[in-house]
Design an enzyme around this catalytic site. Sequence first.
Site, PDB file in Angstrom:
ATOM      1  N   SER A 197       0.824  -1.207   0.000  1.00  0.00           N
ATOM      2  CA  SER A 197       0.000   0.000   0.000  1.00  0.00           C
ATOM      3  C   SER A 197       0.865   1.268   0.000  1.00  0.00           C
ATOM      4  CB  SER A 197      -0.975  -0.039   1.180  1.00  0.00           C
ATOM      5  OG  SER A 197      -1.966   0.938   1.060  1.00  0.00           O
ATOM      6  N   ASP A 228     -10.253  -3.526  -5.156  1.00  0.00           N
ATOM      7  CA  ASP A 228      -9.468  -2.507  -4.454  1.00  0.00           C
ATOM      8  C   ASP A 228      -9.635  -1.171  -5.165  1.00  0.00           C
ATOM      9  OD1 ASP A 228      -7.565  -0.930  -3.199  1.00  0.00           O
ATOM     10  OD2 ASP A 228      -5.867  -2.217  -3.684  1.00  0.00           O
ATOM     11  N   HIS A 251      -8.068  -4.831  -0.956  1.00  0.00           N
ATOM     12  CA  HIS A 251      -6.883  -4.119  -0.490  1.00  0.00           C
ATOM     13  C   HIS A 251      -6.485  -4.625   0.899  1.00  0.00           C
ATOM     14  CE1 HIS A 251      -4.152  -0.632  -0.597  1.00  0.00           C
ATOM     15  NE2 HIS A 251      -4.305  -0.634   0.715  1.00  0.00           N
TER      16      HIS A 251
END
Length: 377
Positions: free
Chosen positions: A195, A289, A319
């Site tokens: 991320s 996501d 995600h």
Amino acid sequence: MKFPILRRVLRGLVGLPRPVKRAIAGRRVELDGQVLDLDVQMVIKLISLAANPGEEPPLSDQRRLTDEAATGLAEVTRGVVSRSLTIPVPVGPSRDAPGTLDARLYEPVDVSGSTAGLLVFFHGGGFALGSIVSGDPLCRALAQQAGARVLSVEYRLAPEHPFPAGLADAVAALRYVLDHRTDLRAGAVAVGGDSAGANLALTAAHQLARRGETTAEFVLALYPVTDAGRSGGSRELFADGFGLRTQDVEWFEGLYLPEGLDPIRPTALLDAHDLDVMPPAYVATAGFDPLRDEGEELVTALRRVGVPVVARRFPGLVHGYAGFAGLIPAARDAVLDAASALRAGIALTGPHAASEAASGAMALDTPGVEEHGAGIS
């Protein structure tokens, strides 16, 4: 919330017969030609029911819960030892005095005392959450499965330390490891994260390379942030109901990027004109996501300029799937896929890379973004 108890409950539910799990999860979710993994759907629903309703907790509580959830939901990884380190940081961007960064080095027991590949790792959390603690389960899994050392680095978080503080720390940490690879018994040096941490890894590798400095030989990026301020596409399709919401992404962007700062430059490589300096990379995205499209656009941009990239889309996942690897088989397989790519990337860029590449034992390029289900291919 008692996460160890929740983990036991969720593990029990994941082991139930499929019809029972469907009854708990609700109707099948199909969107953009993808089907949400049944276990993911069920776990997200149950975690949302267990969460406290009402207003969002203060940032300090969110940070605490992020660490507690990571350790409480994780599977125990054996055969890896760890120790704390500090990395000296000189005066530089956003830092007017020398300092140190806390770090944790993970080492598989079977590589102790020998030279091995090393991954410099930056945790996720929207540049505002997360820590060495929250990154611990993933780092242990990568170290064990890839047979590599992993150095997890604590960087400064927003909003107390907005851009460019976190990036400056990432660049300084990567530079330090590259300069001290002998002391760390590192062969090939990779850099990676998930991320926001994946963004820091990609951007740090790019910044060192564009300055003509030695950079990492390989980048491992799981569901990366690459294009702040965008709208439409996956940010609209998966705006709510799949864990990370688009409004969460926008909130994190507002904390990380000071008022009036161009949101694209600090977080994206998509508009860079010198991507050809980047090392080979592994980029993984999740089908459900909000950040999916920007990660895959980065793959296209890298390949356009000839950078070897292994690209994976896990269409049924969301995600942050690495955080569910101890619970959900499809998420565990996705983490194992990343570890396999890390092992291959280290082998191809390490001391014996030339002979292995010549023999055709492994290849670091694939023609498109490949979609994977629960299995590893």
